[in-house]
Design an enzyme around this catalytic site. Structure first.
Site, PDB file in Angstrom:
ATOM      1  N   ARG A 195       1.066  -0.850   0.213  1.00  0.00           N
ATOM      2  CA  ARG A 195      -0.244   0.396  -0.136  1.00  0.00           C
ATOM      3  C   ARG A 195       0.868   1.375  -0.143  1.00  0.00           C
ATOM      4  O   ARG A 195       1.980   1.068  -0.063  1.00  0.00           O
ATOM      5  CB  ARG A 195      -0.226  -0.131   1.139  1.00  0.00           C
ATOM      6  N   ASP A 196       0.281   1.846  -0.315  1.00  0.00           N
ATOM      7  CA  ASP A 196       1.284   3.526   0.152  1.00  0.00           C
ATOM      8  C   ASP A 196       1.299   3.855   1.770  1.00  0.00           C
ATOM      9  O   ASP A 196       1.530   5.392   2.199  1.00  0.00           O
ATOM     10  CB  ASP A 196       0.329   4.674  -0.156  1.00  0.00           C
ATOM     11  N   GLU A 197       2.710   3.298   1.668  1.00  0.00           N
ATOM     12  CA  GLU A 197       3.210   3.252   2.708  1.00  0.00           C
ATOM     13  C   GLU A 197       4.112   2.240   2.972  1.00  0.00           C
ATOM     14  O   GLU A 197       5.417   3.199   2.496  1.00  0.00           O
ATOM     15  CB  GLU A 197       2.137   2.311   4.804  1.00  0.00           C
ATOM     16  N   ASP A 217       7.276  -2.945  14.150  1.00  0.00           N
ATOM     17  CA  ASP A 217       7.096  -3.920  14.319  1.00  0.00           C
ATOM     18  C   ASP A 217       8.951  -4.662  14.165  1.00  0.00           C
ATOM     19  O   ASP A 217       8.389  -6.302  14.215  1.00  0.00           O
ATOM     20  CB  ASP A 217       6.831  -3.561  12.142  1.00  0.00           C
ATOM     21  N   TRP A 244       8.477   0.584  19.936  1.00  0.00           N
ATOM     22  CA  TRP A 244       9.041   0.929  18.513  1.00  0.00           C
ATOM     23  C   TRP A 244      10.768   1.284  18.643  1.00  0.00           C
ATOM     24  O   TRP A 244      11.553   0.978  18.374  1.00  0.00           O
ATOM     25  CB  TRP A 244       8.355   2.042  17.941  1.00  0.00           C
ATOM     26  N   GLU A 304      -1.961  -8.124   9.189  1.00  0.00           N
ATOM     27  CA  GLU A 304      -1.807  -7.100  10.065  1.00  0.00           C
ATOM     28  C   GLU A 304      -2.772  -7.043  11.057  1.00  0.00           C
ATOM     29  O   GLU A 304      -2.281  -6.782  12.391  1.00  0.00           O
ATOM     30  CB  GLU A 304      -1.802  -5.976   8.915  1.00  0.00           C
ATOM     31  N   HIS A 321       1.665  -8.979   7.225  1.00  0.00           N
ATOM     32  CA  HIS A 321       2.088  -7.940   7.546  1.00  0.00           C
ATOM     33  C   HIS A 321       3.216  -8.460   8.917  1.00  0.00           C
ATOM     34  O   HIS A 321       2.914  -9.548   9.455  1.00  0.00           O
ATOM     35  CB  HIS A 321       1.128  -7.170   8.443  1.00  0.00           C
TER      36      HIS A 321
END
Length: 832
Positions: free
Chosen positions: A445-447, A454, A507, A719, A735
């Site tokens: 996708r647009d990411e 992750d 993160w 995801e 994901h």
């Protein structure tokens, strides 16, 4: 947009967006003309309010210019019918004002063809060796004497190009010849020039894309010839008309120029290349294996939907490129659209790709058999919908090229339950699909961003599947470059909004977890020494803001237990577990890892300091979050991290284990954890005496569970626990985060774990459950092959262990019995 009341046709598919300008060819009449523009804000994090920019070029040679900064523009939020017409009365409208405040990031220039560059040179002495060093602000492919250097893909690979770029080195000795030679380059947008996340093109620096290269030739007589980028190069447009990482390519083969990078290539359309200033950023060597094509997939099925219209299913969700082979007339427009899902009518469903067009268009040259592979984009997909091909099945084919970081794959897991084994294989496919320069969240996708949360949770699993030693070092280089002056590691590399600098629990902790994982697997303390100062700065940054040892302050975006089952669909970062509890627990884990790494490099003072820090965090954690034996709000994740990270007394840990198992049972033997709790839930159950509950959870088939994804036909990790429903805009089918229990599968189901870093000694402790029936793994450690195989049935077990030369192991058998394993084959058996 309307011109004098008539809709303006656009050559582009879809509306104009803030990420890149669209170009409209228009016809103006003599006298007064009216341009009308309608804008709509599409809600997404980081997108600016609705603003408009326009540049009108007209007159002879399109030299006269008028911009949206000119006077005369008027605006209204809601307009009546007919407002686009030239005779509409707009006297009551407001005069438009220059936009202020939150404006789009980047430079939304219209898309342009990729550039071809070339330079001729002569060699008049024998060659001993030749190396080409090259990089780009953008993406590039080298050519020498008409031959592309096509082995590496997507060079110079993903970094934050506002902070550093990598250069690649090629051995080109065999491609040079005495006399005249030509060095060629094709340069496109890549991560520097494509739209990025929610930002426009050129979000990391100003246009244009740029090339930097140096060809170094060593001669037999010891002399050296250097051909570098600079004066003397020519430039021309290529046949690659569009080239976006999210949107794909448009390649017009009719515009190809045969021999353009060969001696004697045509001069038509070429002009001197400009020498552009280089930004003040480091240009550093790429020290890990590049992205390469590793497998070729043939479609499992081809379904005809109409004339020249087909859908291909490769039977596997993956990341890479198509390879189109076709015989078609000149001008035939062949479009390929990529997706992870199909609609009910059999066409591809791109709803979960958001704004990414994810399509490649090839316009045939009509010169017989033609082969097309995209060079400057990649796709995540299982299905391709193709239109414009001949209906003769022998006239075309479409293969799937699986590409990823070329890391050695090092493990094979075996489990008697085929669903668990399939789940693990799916996680490996997601690892392949997301090791693309940086460890990304998704490939479609647009990411496609370098989210460190992750990576942090998945790295212990990833390090079984592949040799991540060099990749860890490369990723940590980017983490250090992106670290704040005060020591905060980034959440995402580059930031998902380039102007943002966030550091959040779970993160940012990747800055400690990745080096620790790499060291534990390979025993090399170099990764610790290289990153020690950065890790120390990170730990000091947390403690400076939280001297009472509960991590309440400086928590960045605070994503919490992201995508936990109980979180509302619209708020995946909801505090289903208290956020300060989670952050404090992860800080404690960091302290434990830091103490171990300090000891490994002989820093006795730091080891003692981090052990003391852990004790202080543990005391503060219990005072703040443990009341009458209950951890936090009683959530599964709260109990999991408290148990797994050693924050509880033995008595409280047992009680937390009972509470955790009871909540799982209350939910019908289902978990409720998200990104930060899931990796550790099975370990927490086993550590607290709830082994049976762990196996029951592992073998669950209904939602939410790992088995549910497999039962629904998943071929990669999802995801969300329920990516087959819910929020279409955040429903990646590729994901790897929830595949993090792969670490548990190797350590506790196969039973292989390093007793010392680098497997100098091995701990063999499989959970030999009759529910699973059998298990084992083959792991290519840095010291050689380690193999386990076990069976458990009819009240008895058999365990086979094979260790490499020089390695010994401690074996834990059912009932806690201990045995010794030596190099070579070992067998154990007995009653369960």
């Amino acid at each position: 947009m309307w011109i004098n009341g008539e809709p303006a046709p656009t050559p582009r598919d879809g509306p104009a967006r803030h990420t890149e300008m669209a170009v409209w060819p228009i016809i103006l009449k003599k006298g007064r003309n009216v341009i009308a523009i309608e804008g709509r804000r599409v809600g997404s994090f980081g997108q600016p309010p609705c603003v408009a920019a326009a540049l009108l070029r007209h007159g002879d040679g399109l030299k006269e210019r008028m911009t949206s900064a000119s006077v005369g523009w008027k605006t209204l939020v809601a307009a009546p019918a007919g407002w686009q017409l030239p005779d509409f009365d707009d006297t009551a409208w407001h005069s438009a004002e220059r936009a202020k405040g939150s404006l789009p990031i980047g430079e939304p220039w219209p898309l342009t063809p990729a550039s071809r560059l070339r330079r001729g040179f002569s060699i008049d002495k024998p060659i001993q060796a030749a190396r080409l060093h090259a990089t780009a602000l953008g993406i590039y492919q080298p050519w020498i004497n008409g031959a592309p250097l096509a082995d590496r893909k997507l060079a110079p690979e993903f970094t934050d190009p506002s902070k550093r770029v990598l250069y690649q080195t090629y051995d080109v000795t065999a491609l040079l010849k005495p006399g005249a030679n030509v060095l060629g380059m094709v340069v496109g947008d890549g991560w520097y020039g494509s739209r990025f996340s929610t930002s426009a093109r050129f979000a990391f620096g100003p246009a244009p894309c740029r090339l930097l290269c140096q060809l170094e030739i060593e001669h037999d007589d010891g002399s050296r010839t250097v051909i570098g980028s600079g004066k003397g190069w020519e430039i021309a447009d290529s046949a690659l008309l569009e080239h976006s990482l999210y949107d794909g390519e448009i390649h017009d083969a009719r515009a190809e120029q045969s021999g353009w990078a060969s001696v004697g290539g045509t001069a038509a359309g070429w002009r001197p290349a400009s020498v552009i200033a280089a930004p003040a950023i480091p240009v550093e060597p790429q020290r890990c294996p590049p992205i390469r094509v590793r497998q070729t997939l043939q479609p499992k099925s081809v379904t005809r939907l109409g004339a020249g219209h087909y859908v291909l299913d490769y039977g596997q969700n993956f990341a890479g490129f198509p390879r189109l082979t076709v015989t078609a007339p000149a001008g035939a427009r062949i479009e390929m659209r990529f997706a992870e899902m199909l609609k009910a009518d059999g066409t591809v469903d791109q709803a979960n790709l958001r704004t990414a067009k994810a399509r490649d268009i090839y316009i045939a040259a009509g010169c017989g058999r033609e082969v097309y592979e995209p060079r400057f984009t990649y796709h995540g997909y299982r299905y391709v919908e193709i239109t414009g091909v001949p209906d003769d099945a022998g006239a075309w084919s479409l293969e799937g090229l699986v590409a990823h970081q070329d890391l050695a794959e090092t493990a094979e897991l075996r489990v008697g339950d085929p669903v668990i084994e399939t789940f693990w294989r799916n996680s490996v496919w997601s690892q392949r699909a997301n090791f693309y320069g940086l460890p990304t969240d998704c490939p479609q996708r647009d990411e496609r961003l370098g989210w460190m949360g992750d990576a942090a949770v998945f790295w212990p699993a990833a390090a079984w599947n592949m040799d991540v030693t060099a990749f860890t070092a490369r990723v940590m280089e980017d983490a250090r470059v992106s670290q704040s002056a005060k020591g905060a590691f980034p959440d995402c590399i580059p930031p998902f909004v380039p102007t943002m600098k966030l550091s959040s629990p779970g993160w940012a902790d990747a800055g400690v977890i990745l080096p620790h994982t790499s060291w534990m697997r390979n025993g090399d303390t170099g990764v610790i020494r290289t990153n020690w100062q950065a890790m120390e700065a990170y730990m000091a940054w947390i403690e400076a803001a939280n001297p009472d040892h509960v991590w309440r302050k400086q928590r960045g975006a605070d994503y919490a237990d992201w995508l936990s089952v109980d979180a509302p669909t619209a708020n995946p970062g909801a505090a289903t577990t208290p956020k300060d509890l989670l952050s404090t627990a992860y800080w404690a884990q960091d302290a434990t890892m830091m103490a171990a790494m300090a000891s490994a490099i002989g820093n006795i003072e730091a080891a003692a300091r981090y052990r003391s820090l852990f004790d202080a965090i543990r005391t503060a954690f219990n005072a703040a979050f443990v009341v009458d034996g209950k951890v936090g709000n009683g959530s599964q994740t709260g109990n999991v991290v408290a148990i797994r990270f050693g924050l509880l007394s033995p008595e409280t840990m047992r009680a937390a284990g009972v509470a955790l198992a009871a909540d799982i049972a209350r939910r019908g033997n289902h978990l409720s954890t998200g990104f930060l709790g899931t990796p550790h839930i099975l370990d927490a159950l086993v550590m607290s005496g709830q082994e049976a509950a762990a196996i029951t959870l592992l073998t669950q088939r209904s939602y939410p569970s790992w088995g549910y994804m497999v039962e629904q036909g998943a071929t990669s990790m999802w995801e969300r626990w329920n990516s087959d429903q819910g929020d279409v805009g955040m429903n990646s089918r590729n994901h790897y985060a929830f595949g993090a229990i792969g670490d548990f599968l190797f350590r506790r189901i196969a039973g292989i774990a390093p007793a010392t870093p680098g497997f100098g000694r091995v701990r063999i402790a499989p959970i030999m459950s009759p529910v699973l029936g059998s298990g084992g793994a083959t792991y290519q450690s840095v010291r050689g092959t380690i193999r386990t195989d076990w069976t458990a049935r009819d009240g008895a077990f058999r365990l086979d262990v094979e260790l490499p030369a020089g390695v010994e192991g401690e074996v834990i058998l059912p009932g806690g019995r201990k045995a010794r394993a030596v190099a070579g084959p070992n067998r154990y058996s007995g009653k369960l």
